[in-house]
Design a protein around this motif. Structure first.
Motif, mmCIF file in Angstrom:
data_model
loop_
_atom_site.group_PDB
_atom_site.id
_atom_site.type_symbol
_atom_site.label_atom_id
_atom_site.label_comp_id
_atom_site.label_asym_id
_atom_site.label_seq_id
_atom_site.Cartn_x
_atom_site.Cartn_y
_atom_site.Cartn_z
ATOM 1 N N THR B 292 0.810 -1.214 0.000
ATOM 2 C CA THR B 292 0.000 0.000 0.000
ATOM 3 C C THR B 292 0.846 1.266 0.000
ATOM 4 O O THR B 292 0.355 2.333 0.315
ATOM 5 N N MET B 293 2.149 1.146 -0.340
ATOM 6 C CA MET B 293 2.959 2.369 -0.400
ATOM 7 C C MET B 293 2.479 3.223 -1.549
ATOM 8 O O MET B 293 2.469 2.777 -2.702
ATOM 9 N N GLU B 294 2.116 4.537 -1.253
ATOM 10 C CA GLU B 294 1.544 5.366 -2.319
ATOM 11 C C GLU B 294 2.573 5.608 -3.405
ATOM 12 O O GLU B 294 2.253 5.663 -4.585
ATOM 13 N N ASP B 295 3.824 5.766 -2.984
ATOM 14 C CA ASP B 295 4.862 6.103 -3.955
ATOM 15 C C ASP B 295 5.966 5.053 -3.853
ATOM 16 O O ASP B 295 6.855 5.162 -3.015
ATOM 17 N N PRO B 296 5.908 4.017 -4.701
ATOM 18 C CA PRO B 296 6.876 2.922 -4.554
ATOM 19 C C PRO B 296 8.320 3.373 -4.665
ATOM 20 O O PRO B 296 9.207 2.725 -4.144
ATOM 21 N N GLU B 297 8.560 4.531 -5.382
ATOM 22 C CA GLU B 297 9.952 4.959 -5.558
ATOM 23 C C GLU B 297 10.503 5.600 -4.303
ATOM 24 O O GLU B 297 11.705 5.752 -4.148
ATOM 25 N N ASN B 298 9.615 6.029 -3.404
ATOM 26 C CA ASN B 298 10.052 6.757 -2.225
ATOM 27 C C ASN B 298 9.907 5.832 -1.004
ATOM 28 O O ASN B 298 8.809 5.620 -0.518
ATOM 29 N N CYS B 301 7.907 6.855 2.443
ATOM 30 C CA CYS B 301 6.495 7.193 2.598
ATOM 31 C C CYS B 301 5.810 6.271 3.591
ATOM 32 O O CYS B 301 6.286 5.193 3.906
ATOM 33 N N SER B 303 2.586 3.925 5.033
ATOM 34 C CA SER B 303 1.639 2.973 4.433
ATOM 35 C C SER B 303 0.817 2.341 5.533
ATOM 36 O O SER B 303 1.116 2.505 6.724
#
Lengths: 343, 342
Positions: B292-298, B301, B303
């Motif tokens: 559920t990470m909104e921004d997989p690159e960051n 973040c 979750s």
């Protein structure tokens, strides 16, 4: 001519130091193992203390424990030496301890200590289950005979020579009992029977333990040829075998001696290589390591001269004290000029 | 409304992954322990199989060995997944396998529960086989010349010495069988003839016990013959005498030994079930938090993690609906056929 010279680069010295450090930690662990073995052996002996014939046998576990502790200590020192060897400021302080280290090259390996074990008075006090201090002797002997599968001290006939049935359980009005008691000088109730703990469970026949020497007392029984009925081994032999086996398993002590010797040689090389490098004013450069600075013969000669001069100090005439002290000073200077062979 | 949601930041995720990795490796060790307990139990049953008439059931130790191996495998895989979970590239490899893996863990837990139940229930079977087996052992004690039974005497003697017991229920069991072989009986002797004729089956019965019944703790040298005859021994009363021979029966002694072993194994399995459930819950939280990470690159973040996506009742409802549709697909095909025929 130095003995067994080897050239060492800085790289090689580093490798040698690392390898020796590892080896010395292995030796520390091995010392721990030997110590634990000594502790285990001691507890085993204490468990059987009631039936042990002598206390000399405790020497073996005591020596093992001492050797273990000494090994831990000295090898820990060796590992510290290795760690400090490549740092020129810290290495010199280990000079003296190293000399002491080389002096204890010979460990006494207590492998073959002949020991006498036997049932100390055990059989005689078997019947005394009502005497304080001896009331568990019967149970101890019974359990011992069952566990070690043995009977009597040397063989089952030892039971024929003691009274192992207490007087409390003998009917003195019975003719048989009166006959047996009168049959010997000490008035003991002796019989050709053994306790039940001598019985051998592998015998195909239910155990016969009374009237053992009387062939007619039992059907199809021959006292001379009956082998499986009772345990044939004496408890002295059984206990000795058991403890010999236990102590021979410390045979890996030989392995520890080999480990120590190789560690010693490696340390010697490291020490001489580092010192030569420091003498040459180039701690990072090449140097030579050796076991002995001069050959074996020359080193022994030097040692003899040193020993004689030390004895001569004791023999100095008090009248010629002043003169001799000058002579002693001159000799001391002579000694210091060439590098001493041991360092 | 997810069931038991928890907010995760990077710090928490890392901690969860590390903690879960350690718990998985602990579970591997527990799995190894179960495996070795299974082997130990099997060896013990084999050692005493003569006392159990050679038909004891090896179901429980075999199951334990299987469960131990499975536990090692499943938990090692879980540990590897945790190890890779904080690296998105490596974790992407494991993502598709996670749902089946969690289902497998559920099945494994059910198997563990079954094994624990068997551990407790099979004790009755052990008791019954012991009763039957010991009766026969005592009967065959004298047959040291019969192939297949020649070691019965030695086994029974050593068992009575080791477990400090005598006979099946008590020492009187020895009075009812002939435990001396005819080879060692002098049939021409009057006493022997009397005893043999005194019962219907012609057995040489006596009120004596073998030497292995003797209690070394007795203050008196062991009395094994003429036990019920007070006048045969000086100062002896068989009703009061307690320490002379072992009073406990071997069935009770052996049963309490095996029963305590099986009970402790059962307790260990229940602890393993709890540990496995904790593993599963932790893994579910970790995987949902990573998904559920909104921004997989960051990686910094926040979750959410949860145990179930919807509430418990709704999840069950969904499961039931799925099962029903599985059944209905079959029915639809039949209906479709009938329509096409028409």
């Amino acid at each position: 001519m130095a003995l067994l010279k080897i050239k060492f680069t800085q790289q090689r010295r580093v490798h040698l130091a690392q390898g020796l450090w590892l080896l010395s930690w292995m030796a520390v662990m091995w010392g721990g193992v030997i110590f634990c073995l000594g502790v285990y052996l001691k507890t085993e002996l204490l468990r059987r203390a009631e039936v042990m014939d002598n206390t000399e046998i405790h020497v073996v576990p005591n020596i093992l424990m001492m050797v273990g502790l000494a090994s831990i200590g000295t090898n820990w020192v060796a590992s510290r030496v290795c760690q400090d060897s490549l740092d020129p400021t810290r290495f010199p302080r280990w000079k003296v301890p190293l000399l002491a280290w080389f002096a204890q090259l010979l460990y006494l390996c207590p492998l073959s200590l002949y020991c006498q074990v036997g049932l100390r008075n055990g059989i005689r006090f078997y019947k005394d289950t009502d005497v304080p201090g001896r009331c568990f002797q019967k149970e101890t002997i019974d359990r011992l005979q069952m566990e070690f599968r043995c009977c009597g001290n040397n063989n089952f006939k030892d039971w024929f020579e003691v009274q192992w049935v207490s007087n409390r359980y003998l009917d003195f009005t019975s003719k048989d009992v009166k006959d047996r008691i009168r049959s010997n000088v000490d008035n003991r109730y002796l019989l050709d029977g053994v306790p039940f703990s001598c019985c051998n469970p592998t015998s195909p026949r239910p155990c016969l333990r009374y009237h053992l020497t009387d062939n007619n007392a039992h059907f199809n029984y021959d006292y001379q040829s009956e082998e499986l009925n009772l345990y044939s081994r004496g408890c002295r032999q059984a206990l000795t075998d058991y403890y010999m086996e236990l102590m021979n398993s410390t045979g890996p002590g030989v392995l520890s001696v080999i480990l120590i010797q190789s560690l010693t040689m490696g340390l010697r090389y490291l020490q001489t290589a580092v010192e030569t490098a420091m003498v040459l004013e180039d701690p990072e450069g090449d140097s030579e390591g050796y076991l002995l600075e001069k050959g074996v013969k020359e080193t022994i000669e030097d040692l003899k001269i040193n020993a004689l001069t030390m004895l001569k100090f004791g023999q100095v005439d008090p009248n010629a004290a002043e003169g001799s002290s000058e002579v002693a000073d001159a000799e001391k200077d002579e000694k210091d000029a060439p590098p001493s062979p041991a360092s | 409304m997810p069931f038991m949601p928890v907010k995760f930041n990077l710090q928490k995720r890392v901690k969860l992954a590390q903690g879960l990795w350690m718990i998985y490796w602990l579970s591997v060790i527990v799995g190894i322990l179960l495996f070795s307990l299974g082997i130990f139990f099997k060896i013990e049953l084999r050692k005493r199989s003569e006392m159990m008439d050679n038909n004891e059931s090896h179901l429980v130790p075999n199951l334990l060995i299987l469960v131990g191996l499975l536990a090692c495998g499943v938990n090692a895989f879980g540990g590897k997944v945790c190890h890779d979970s904080l690296d998105p590239i490596k974790f992407a490899k494991w993502k598709p396998m996670l749902k089946p893996f969690l289902l497998l863990c559920c099945g494994f837990n059910a198997l563990l529960l079954l094994t624990a139940l068997l551990c407790f229930l099979m004790q009755f079977a052990v008791y019954l086989t012991l009763a039957e087996g010991l009766k026969n052992s005592i009967k065959f004690y004298k047959d040291t010349d019969t192939p297949g039974r020649c070691f019965m005497k030695r086994t029974l003697d050593l068992t009575q010495i080791e477990f400090r017991c005598c006979g099946n229920n008590n020492f009187r069991d020895w009075f009812e069988v002939q435990w001396i072989s005819n080879r060692y009986l002098d049939m021409s002797n009057d006493l022997v003839k009397d005893r043999v004729l005194s019962n219907v089956e012609g057995k040489y019965l006596m009120d004596s016990v073998p030497f292995s019944c003797c209690n070394p703790g007795s203050p008196r040298p062991c009395i094994q013959h003429h036990l019920t005859n007070n006048s045969a021994h000086y100062d002896y009363d068989h009703r009061i005498e307690e320490l002379n021979i072992w009073t406990r029966g071997c069935r009770e002694a052996l049963f309490s030994y095996f029963s305590s072993m099986m009970t402790s194994i059962g307790v260990l399995i229940i602890a393993t079930i709890i540990l496995e459930s904790v593993d599963m819950a932790g893994l579910k939280y970790l995987t949902t938090a990573l998904e559920t990470m909104e921004d997989p690159e960051n990686p910094e973040c926040e979750s959410d993690g949860w145990l179930l996506e919807k509430g418990v009742k709704e999840t069950f409802g969904d499961l039931l609906a799925k099962l029903k549709t599985l059944g209905k697909t079959n029915q639809v095909v039949e209906g479709g056929d009938s329509v096409s025929i028409l």
